[in-house]
Design an enzyme around this catalytic site. Sequence first.
Site, PDB file in Angstrom:
ATOM      1  N   LYS A   8       8.627 -70.221  22.027  1.00 44.57           N
ATOM      2  CA  LYS A   8      10.342 -70.348  22.120  1.00 44.57           C
ATOM      3  C   LYS A   8      10.788 -69.490  20.875  1.00 44.57           C
ATOM      4  O   LYS A   8      11.639 -68.900  21.224  1.00 44.57           O
ATOM      5  CB  LYS A   8      10.645 -71.871  21.701  1.00 44.57           C
ATOM      6  CG  LYS A   8      10.238 -72.880  22.986  1.00 44.57           C
ATOM      7  CD  LYS A   8      11.067 -74.229  22.607  1.00 44.57           C
ATOM      8  CE  LYS A   8      10.624 -74.848  21.260  1.00 44.57           C
ATOM      9  NZ  LYS A   8       9.288 -75.380  21.565  1.00 44.57           N
ATOM     10  N   ARG A  83      17.361 -81.181  21.953  1.00 45.41           N
ATOM     11  CA  ARG A  83      16.207 -81.928  22.195  1.00 45.41           C
ATOM     12  C   ARG A  83      16.097 -83.240  22.750  1.00 45.41           C
ATOM     13  O   ARG A  83      15.142 -83.751  23.084  1.00 45.41           O
ATOM     14  CB  ARG A  83      15.094 -81.933  21.163  1.00 45.41           C
ATOM     15  CG  ARG A  83      14.510 -80.618  20.822  1.00 45.41           C
ATOM     16  CD  ARG A  83      13.725 -80.731  19.644  1.00 45.41           C
ATOM     17  NE  ARG A  83      12.410 -80.033  19.587  1.00 45.41           N
ATOM     18  CZ  ARG A  83      11.930 -79.114  19.014  1.00 45.41           C
ATOM     19  NH1 ARG A  83      12.852 -78.274  18.216  1.00 45.41           N
ATOM     20  NH2 ARG A  83      10.798 -78.513  19.074  1.00 45.41           N
ATOM     21  N   ARG A 122      -2.199 -71.166  14.717  1.00 46.71           N
ATOM     22  CA  ARG A 122      -1.103 -70.924  13.918  1.00 46.71           C
ATOM     23  C   ARG A 122      -1.266 -71.778  12.750  1.00 46.71           C
ATOM     24  O   ARG A 122      -1.023 -71.441  11.521  1.00 46.71           O
ATOM     25  CB  ARG A 122       0.337 -71.452  14.411  1.00 46.71           C
ATOM     26  CG  ARG A 122       1.573 -71.116  13.727  1.00 46.71           C
ATOM     27  CD  ARG A 122       2.636 -71.383  14.583  1.00 46.71           C
ATOM     28  NE  ARG A 122       3.069 -72.820  14.760  1.00 46.71           N
ATOM     29  CZ  ARG A 122       4.087 -73.148  15.602  1.00 46.71           C
ATOM     30  NH1 ARG A 122       4.786 -72.392  16.067  1.00 46.71           N
ATOM     31  NH2 ARG A 122       4.416 -74.136  15.650  1.00 46.71           N
ATOM     32  N   ARG A 128       1.950 -74.535   8.326  1.00 51.47           N
ATOM     33  CA  ARG A 128       2.970 -75.304   8.522  1.00 51.47           C
ATOM     34  C   ARG A 128       2.483 -76.694   8.295  1.00 51.47           C
ATOM     35  O   ARG A 128       1.447 -76.937   8.896  1.00 51.47           O
ATOM     36  CB  ARG A 128       3.456 -74.985   9.881  1.00 51.47           C
ATOM     37  CG  ARG A 128       5.000 -74.425   9.949  1.00 51.47           C
ATOM     38  CD  ARG A 128       5.329 -74.135  11.182  1.00 51.47           C
ATOM     39  NE  ARG A 128       5.544 -75.196  11.908  1.00 51.47           N
ATOM     40  CZ  ARG A 128       6.347 -75.188  13.043  1.00 51.47           C
ATOM     41  NH1 ARG A 128       6.724 -73.955  13.761  1.00 51.47           N
ATOM     42  NH2 ARG A 128       6.460 -76.247  13.980  1.00 51.47           N
ATOM     43  N   ARG A 139       3.743 -84.243  18.259  1.00 49.10           N
ATOM     44  CA  ARG A 139       4.844 -83.609  18.660  1.00 49.10           C
ATOM     45  C   ARG A 139       4.882 -83.297  20.032  1.00 49.10           C
ATOM     46  O   ARG A 139       5.885 -83.324  20.792  1.00 49.10           O
ATOM     47  CB  ARG A 139       4.728 -81.996  17.673  1.00 49.10           C
ATOM     48  CG  ARG A 139       5.309 -82.400  16.561  1.00 49.10           C
ATOM     49  CD  ARG A 139       4.639 -81.156  15.681  1.00 49.10           C
ATOM     50  NE  ARG A 139       5.179 -80.067  16.155  1.00 49.10           N
ATOM     51  CZ  ARG A 139       4.283 -78.774  15.761  1.00 49.10           C
ATOM     52  NH1 ARG A 139       3.213 -78.736  15.163  1.00 49.10           N
ATOM     53  NH2 ARG A 139       4.726 -77.632  16.359  1.00 49.10           N
TER      54      ARG A 139
END
Length: 187
Positions: A8, A83, A122, A128, A139
């Site tokens: 996204k 969301r 990632r 992160r 998630r």
Amino acid sequence: MGPPGAGKGTQADVLAERLGVPAISTGDIFRAQVADGTALGQQAKGYLDAGEYVPDSVTNAMIRERLCADDTRAGFLLDGYPRTLDQVAVLDEFLAGQQRFVDGVVVLEVHADELVARLLHRAAQAHRSDDTEPVIRRRLTVYAEQTQPLIEVYASRGLVTTIDGNGETHEVSQRVLTMAVSLQQQA
Ligand code: ADP
């Protein structure tokens, strides 16, 4: 819209540049606030680290303020908002009050195994705090439970365009930009 790892943020930046509007990412805003140690960041950090959604009241207030900025006058692209159903209702009401409206929803679809592979990749690169395997799993579940139903809400309004998000970033960007051109031609 799309699950974590769908691309996204990457595609929002490409599309926003093409359209000449700001890409507004709630995740980026929250991470910046956490990094700066602001009051909002302190409120949000625990949720981000656990892979849970920040409470609607906090997120809605933040987005309302962001959408009052002058740079959104000619349009804007939202990445990661709304969301939840509550966020949809708040966004609808807020925009209606300003004679503005959502004119399109882009859904990025990616195979489940590719999503997890991307997120783990990632995790290895970007560090992160929410890209660890248990939090990634959480998630994906939160997305399926709370956000996926929103696609049907927007589809029933005739707003959804689905894009194949599998493959290389530049291939997906090509599909997104082709879609944007054809929507502009229809408008
Ligand atoms: P991803 O889609 O890969 O999970 P994001 O950067 O979009 O990444 O979101 C990261 C985190 O930021 C979410 O897990 C959540 O804690 C918080 N967040 C982002 N957008 C929202 C939102 N609209 N409502 C509540 N929490 C949000």
